[in-house]
Motif scaffolding. Sequence first.
Motif, PDB file in Angstrom:
ATOM      1  N   PHE A 256      -8.662  30.118   7.218  1.00 26.44           N
ATOM      2  CA  PHE A 256      -9.445  31.074   7.985  1.00 26.44           C
ATOM      3  C   PHE A 256     -10.868  30.543   8.141  1.00 26.44           C
ATOM      4  N   ASP A 257     -11.280  30.377   9.398  1.00 29.27           N
ATOM      5  CA  ASP A 257     -12.594  29.821   9.715  1.00 29.27           C
ATOM      6  C   ASP A 257     -13.581  30.969   9.871  1.00 29.27           C
ATOM      7  N   LEU A 258     -14.123  31.421   8.762  1.00 28.85           N
ATOM      8  CA  LEU A 258     -15.013  32.575   8.781  1.00 28.85           C
ATOM      9  C   LEU A 258     -16.353  32.254   9.423  1.00 28.85           C
ATOM     10  N   ALA A 259     -16.847  31.036   9.193  1.00 29.16           N
ATOM     11  CA  ALA A 259     -18.167  30.664   9.701  1.00 29.16           C
ATOM     12  C   ALA A 259     -18.144  30.317  11.184  1.00 29.16           C
ATOM     13  N   GLY A 260     -16.967  29.952  11.695  1.00 29.61           N
ATOM     14  CA  GLY A 260     -16.878  29.532  13.089  1.00 29.61           C
ATOM     15  C   GLY A 260     -16.241  30.576  13.986  1.00 29.61           C
ATOM     16  N   CYS A 261     -14.971  30.345  14.329  1.00 33.22           N
ATOM     17  CA  CYS A 261     -14.282  31.203  15.294  1.00 33.22           C
ATOM     18  C   CYS A 261     -13.861  32.553  14.721  1.00 33.22           C
ATOM     19  N   GLN A 262     -13.968  32.719  13.406  1.00 30.52           N
ATOM     20  CA  GLN A 262     -13.463  33.905  12.723  1.00 30.52           C
ATOM     21  C   GLN A 262     -11.990  34.115  13.072  1.00 30.52           C
ATOM     22  N   CYS A 263     -11.237  33.041  12.872  1.00 30.33           N
ATOM     23  CA  CYS A 263      -9.810  33.066  13.158  1.00 30.33           C
ATOM     24  C   CYS A 263      -9.126  32.028  12.279  1.00 30.33           C
ATOM     25  N   TRP A 264      -7.810  32.042  12.283  1.00 32.19           N
ATOM     26  CA  TRP A 264      -7.045  31.023  11.571  1.00 32.19           C
ATOM     27  C   TRP A 264      -7.087  29.727  12.380  1.00 32.19           C
TER      28      TRP A 264
END
Length: 270
Positions: A256-264
């Motif tokens: 999970f890319d919380l800092a970027g796209c806020q997506c898997w």
Amino acid sequence: FTVTNSNASLNDNIFLANFMWEEAMRSSVRVLDEAGELDGFERVGVFGPLEPGMQEAIDDGLEPALEEAGTEIAVDGLIPFGVPVDNAAVAAVVSRFKSEDVDAVFAVGSFFYNGAFMTEAQRQDYHPTYVMSDMSEGTDDLILAFAPSEQLANAIGASWKGKVPEPAPTEADQACIDTYAPDARGSVTQEIGAAQICELLELTRQGLEGAGDTPTRGGFIEAMEGIGDFTPSGGGQGSYGPDNHTMPDQVRLVRFDLAGCQCWSSEGAW
């Protein structure tokens, strides 16, 4: 043709667009183990609802896969299945996991259950690593609609689905989106979802056409089993066959890319 995450027996009438639950659990362990992600976990817990088939899936899928990888379920956090979610039961599991130093939670429920757990974990200042898979939509981005984003900071899992930024939908997918789902344009998540639906309908069409001018149940099943290998928009290979009524043949690590796209987001090879 069903697109649910059902744990029903794969009789002759069922073709799944996803894994069986046991397969989903085994694949998540295998992918994490091969990536070395399991090495950092001291104590593993499993959380989810005891809906029909769940205990069998854990007994036959998750537990043996973890044992093969050299670890085990240290704390069982399964709760009774019900709607709405039993928040008191969730709170008790979170408290137990925290007190017993569970640092990795295999979240095998739907986003409703996983979201309830994460919301309570945030309230109790508990921040484990969550491990998920495509089972019960575990790796769909809509989890943020049900859980505090901070809880997903270290979430990892396994998925056969397409993830941003690659791969893009195929040319056939693009044409289907333009024809049937033009409003999906501009949203990567919606484009991927629309492309997957188009592919399922295309597979169904192939099965019906392959069954001849007067399709029968037997003819349709035989035609579906004869489709063989195909590559959906996610890029991972899929297939059907006489002894194979589940679509995915490949999975890959997602984080999970919380800092970027806020997506898997996918990591590494299939």
